[in-house]
Design an enzyme around this catalytic site. Structure first.
Site, mmCIF file in Angstrom:
data_model
loop_
_atom_site.group_PDB
_atom_site.id
_atom_site.type_symbol
_atom_site.label_atom_id
_atom_site.label_comp_id
_atom_site.label_asym_id
_atom_site.label_seq_id
_atom_site.Cartn_x
_atom_site.Cartn_y
_atom_site.Cartn_z
ATOM 1 N N SER A 255 0.855 -1.232 0.096
ATOM 2 C CA SER A 255 -0.122 -0.210 0.128
ATOM 3 C C SER A 255 1.082 1.188 -0.140
ATOM 4 O O SER A 255 1.757 1.449 -0.937
ATOM 5 C CB SER A 255 -1.009 -0.164 1.207
ATOM 6 N N ASP B 294 -10.117 -5.526 -3.276
ATOM 7 C CA ASP B 294 -9.477 -4.560 -2.608
ATOM 8 C C ASP B 294 -10.358 -3.012 -2.568
ATOM 9 O O ASP B 294 -10.658 -2.538 -3.528
ATOM 10 C CB ASP B 294 -8.189 -4.203 -3.209
ATOM 11 N N HIS C 191 -7.311 -5.829 0.763
ATOM 12 C CA HIS C 191 -6.498 -5.056 1.312
ATOM 13 C C HIS C 191 -5.608 -5.644 2.251
ATOM 14 O O HIS C 191 -4.351 -5.115 2.505
ATOM 15 C CB HIS C 191 -6.732 -3.532 1.403
#
Lengths: 582, 316
Positions: free
Chosen positions: B183, B260, B294
């Site tokens: 991320s 996600d 995620h």
């Protein structure tokens, strides 16, 4: 062995024993001359000598025993031969006697007939004599009676006819000769046959049928046979006649093949101009002055096959194994094949052979990073054929070619079997010949791998705008479906869209969603059965693209397809790069 | 009191200057014991050791913790190092407890260093106001704006101070470094690699923020840390950096969960990066993983592939 040989053998043995004795005496003297200085060593030496002598003697005993058993065999053979001869003669004489008695009977019968006819004749004569006697007696009695008649008148009346009768009668001549002769006609019987038979007993019998020997191993070539036979017994033979005929398995031939023959003086012969890998029926007759023996039993000999023809395009290899294929080289089946191979560069001293291969292919285990040279021979009961032309196999990596008989008709393969072209021509369907083995929807072709669950690596070079599918598939993958669209094939697929390149990794029609930024033009394909993986790499960048995790149930084969006109080239023979195999 | 603290600060600065000139590692440690590492924890894991250390960071001007996994091979020889940069709200703990990287690191003989995501305990006003800016959201930039510019220098910390620290205190091969992250950390890994051609042997990322200047997260962070100058923004944007990259060939692996939420919220924008890399022929394999989100469960699922990807280059 005849008597002279036997005597010779005995002499030799006697001589040997005598010389041994001399040796022993000599050593004895040596021992005593040394004096009694060292008693223990002497005794040791004596013991050794005794042992030596003992072993020599036991050897001699063994030899004598062998010899004695040989002699026994000879005696037995002689007895057999004698017995056979005796039987032969008995039979002969029995035949002669039979013939004679037949003649005798015939003759006796003839004489009997003659006797009977003579007797009949004589009996008839006797009857007639008797009748004549009776008649004359009657006359005399009547004359006497007349003479005694007192009546002179009656007497004068009767006397004249009576006197006439008597004169008549006396005038008749009496036949006193015998009607038959007393001699008998003796027929001389035909004894010429008997004479012949008697003569043949004293002369050589015709030989008995020889015995064909079975075929000696490695005595035949692909066009000739070395035939041997032996005499059944100690016959005298002037020459032999050998006959042979090809045995044909072909049921369409109704007539037998013609018989060839050859006159031979020895008990062996080489017959040539024969067909390879063929069976021949052979028999032989022996001839001497008396006649020809019956034919021997028929033996079957076989010529050696023609050498097979290796098929380099159908051979595949990897780092440590190779699958070799060949054509039989013979129209009829052979018994087995022998594969001979060795590393190139050695002088043939390291040649290995694999024998009794039942079919026209063989899987070999080899050492990696070497080049081998291989030959094949076909073998039947006659022996092995000549070596085939060699084929070279390299174990530096995965080697294979594209299999032409699986290719979609729109694909043409290069001469070396490593490049495929999908041409831009529109072939009409009628011009395309499909078979059960060719792909008929996907323009695809299969390769081949060694059927060993190991590791394999090959590369595929593609044009920039080629839409291709490369990967692996089971050998029986559906020929009417697209590679990757079924569960029997796994492949990487490139699709060209107006905006970008798309890549799919297909199996059972499903692909993960993967984007690749640099178009791979040289794709490395790595297959590892034990880890159950099929990986694709951009070989130029050493970049890993994707790995299928699959448990392969059967052996798989490399597969290649083009979805639009273009070309694709296979690169084989390299070891998997270091970055792939950890 | 004030004078004392000022004197103390001064002496620190002097000492730091001395240290920065000294090249000798052992001296570096002995001269200023305050700069030394203190081990916070150590646990044996997969035959190696998962440790956490604390040190005084010169770039960030505060105490910083980092996690380091030492594989069994490190006991006998130098090992290559993979730097892992975590995402928003994470510390040095999340990766080592949730990602399951130790097994693969042990097998491939790779040291994994996982720093914290921002300076801590600096008492800057507003640092704890949002979860996506300030504490736990350093964005791996060197801030130019107040009140952040003194402490928020994560870019230099990750690319310079931390490697120096690791190379002098652990059996690390200084020539063999790779970088990865998740991320915000994915964004960090990408920009570190793109801004330092040849420094990292390989780079990979999980659900990275590919084009921060175009997404809400990036715009918030960059305007706070970097001010209005868009050219400075672009110097920390992977997509922009890719468009002008020239250097040794990279091999980038990116995994992105299809489910996600941040992907669908247009925070990550991988398409932009892919387009840029396709144009500049930067090799990227981008995998859109069906069903994954995620979370660290996603990282756990594919971390082995990434470590293998790095091992190929680190162990070559």
């Amino acid at each position: 062995m005849d008597v002279f040989e036997v005597r010779g053998r005995l002499d030799v043995i006697a001589e040997e024993l005598a010389s041994e004795e001399e040796e022993e005496e000599a050593t004895d003297e040596d021992v005593f001359e040394q004096g009694s200085s060292d008693v223990s060593t002497h005794t040791q030496q004596m013991k050794e000598q005794l042992n030596k002598r003992r072993s020599k003697l036991s050897q001699k005993i063994v030899e004598m025993e062998n010899f004695a058993s040989n002699l026994e065999e000879i005696f037995i053979t002689v007895e057999e031969n004698f017995g056979r001869q005796e039987q032969n003669l008995e039979q002969h004489y029995n035949e002669v006697l039979q013939t004679l008695s037949q003649r005798n009977e015939a003759r006796a019968a003839a004489l009997d007939e003659q006797k009977n006819s003579k007797l009949e004749c004589l009996y008839g004569q006797l009857l007639r004599c008797g009748q004549t006697l009776d008649a004359s007696k009657e006359l005399i009695e009547s004359a006497q009676e007349l003479h005694r008649r007192p009546d002179k008148h009656g007497f004068l009346q009767a006397v004249m006819p009576v006197m006439k009768r008597v004169e008549q009668f006396a005038g008749e001549e009496v036949d006193l000769k015998l009607g038959v002769s007393l001699d008998f006609q003796v027929l001389t019987p035909d004894l010429s046959e008997v004479r012949q038979m008697m003569e043949s007993i004293n002369v050589l019998p015709a030989p008995s049928a020889p015995v064909m020997n079975p075929q000696i191993a490695n005595s035949a070539t692909d066009t000739s046979l070395h035939v041997c036979w032996s005499l059944f017994s100690d016959d005298t033979v002037e020459f032999y006649e050998l006959y042979w005929r090809l045995i044909s398995d072909d049921c369409t031939m109704e007539t037998l093949q013609e018989v060839s023959q050859l006159k031979v003086k020895e008990t062996h012969c080489t017959v040539s101009s024969l067909r390879p890998n063929a069976q021949y029926e052979l028999w032989v007759t022996a001839t001497n002055t008396t006649g020809i023996s019956p034919a021997s039993e028929r033996a079957v000999y076989m010529t050696v096959p023609s050498p097979p023809v290796l098929k380099p395009r159908q051979c595949v290899s990897s780092l440590n194994a190779a699958l070799i294929r060949w054509d039989s080289g013979n129209t009829d089946p052979v018994e087995s094949y022998t594969l001979e191979f060795g590393e190139t560069g050695t002088d043939g001293s390291g040649t290995e052979s694999i024998v009794a291969i039942p079919s026209c292919e063989c899987l070999l285990q080899l050492q990696p990073q070497k080049i081998y040279i291989l030959h094949v021979r076909a073998v039947n009961i006659g022996g092995p054929s000549d070596r085939s032309e060699p084929v070279h196999i390299s174990t530096t990596g995965t080697f294979f070619h594209l299999l032409e008989d699986t290719a979609h008709p729109s694909l043409s393969l290069s001469a070396d079997g490593l490049t495929m072209f999908y041409l831009d021509e529109d072939l009409p369907i009628s011009h395309m010949t499909f078979s059960d083995n060719t792909f008929n929807r996907c323009v695809a072709v299969l390769g081949d791998l060694v059927p060993v669950r190991g590791q394999y690596y090959w590369e595929v070079e593609v044009d920039e705008d080629a839409e291709f599918r490369v990967g692996v598939a089971y050998e029986d993958t559906q020929r009417n479906s697209h590679l990757g669209g079924n569960n029997t094939s796994w492949c990487m697929r490139h699709i060209l869209t107006p905006s970008r390149h798309k890549y799919e990794f297909l199996h059972s029609g499903w692909t993960p969603d993967i984007r690749i930024t640099v178009q791979p033009l040289r794709i490395g394909v790595f297959l590892d059965y034990s880890r159950g993986i099929l990986s694709f790499y951009n070989a130029a960048l050493r970049q890993h693209l994707y790995t299928f995790s699959c448990h392969f149930l059967h052996y798989v084969q490399p597969c290649f397809a083009l979805d639009n006109p273009g070309a694709l080239t296979l690169r084989t023979g390299m070891t998997a790069p270091a970055y792939i195999t950890p | 009191m004030n004078r004392l603290t000022k004197l103390f600060d001064k002496s620190q600065i002097v000492l730091r200057n001395i240290n920065s000139e000294l090249k000798c590692h052992s001296l570096y440690i002995t001269v200023n014991s305050a700069m030394a590492l203190t081990q916070v924890s150590s646990n044996k894991c997969c035959d190696g050791y998962q440790k956490v250390f604390e040190h005084d960071s010169s770039e960030l001007k505060c105490k910083m913790k980092f996690a380091i996994y030492l594989p069994p091979k490190a006991e006998s020889s130098k090992c290559p190092v993979l730097y892992w940069l975590s995402g928003l709200t994470c510390t040095e703990q999340n990766f080592i407890t949730k990602a399951g990287s130790q097994q693969a690191a042990s097998e491939h003989g790779i040291i994994i260093v996982a720093p914290d995501t921002s300076p801590r305990g600096c008492n800057i006003e507003g640092e704890d106001e949002s979860w996506d800016f300030g504490t736990g959201a350093g964005f791996y930039v060197n801030a130019t704006q107040e009140p952040w510019k003194t402490n928020y220098r994560m870019y230099s910390y990750v690319t310079e101070e931390l490697p120096r620290l690791i190379n002098s205190n652990f059996p690390a091969d200084p020539e063999k470094m790779s970088i990865s992250g998740h991320s915000m950390g994915g964004h960090g890994a990408l920009i570190c690699a793109l801004k330092n051609p040849g420094k990292y042997k390989s780079v990979s990322a999980f659900a990275p923020i590919c084009n921060p200047i175009q997404c809400a997260w990036g715009q918030k962070a960059f305007s706070g840390y970097l001010g209005p100058d868009k050219s400075i923004w672009e110097s920390y944007d992977a997509t922009v950096l890719a468009e002008s990259y020239s250097g040794p060939e990279l091999d980038i692996l990116i995994d992105q969960g299809r489910d996600d939420q941040f992907l669908s919220a247009s925070q990550l924008l991988p398409d932009n990066l892919i387009a840029a890399c396709s144009k500049k022929k930067i090799p990227v394999v981008f995998r859109l993983q069906q069903g994954y989100d995620h979370s660290y469960y996603f990282i756990f699922s594919f971390i082995n592939d990434h470590i293998k990807h790095h091992a190929k280059y680190l162990n070559a």
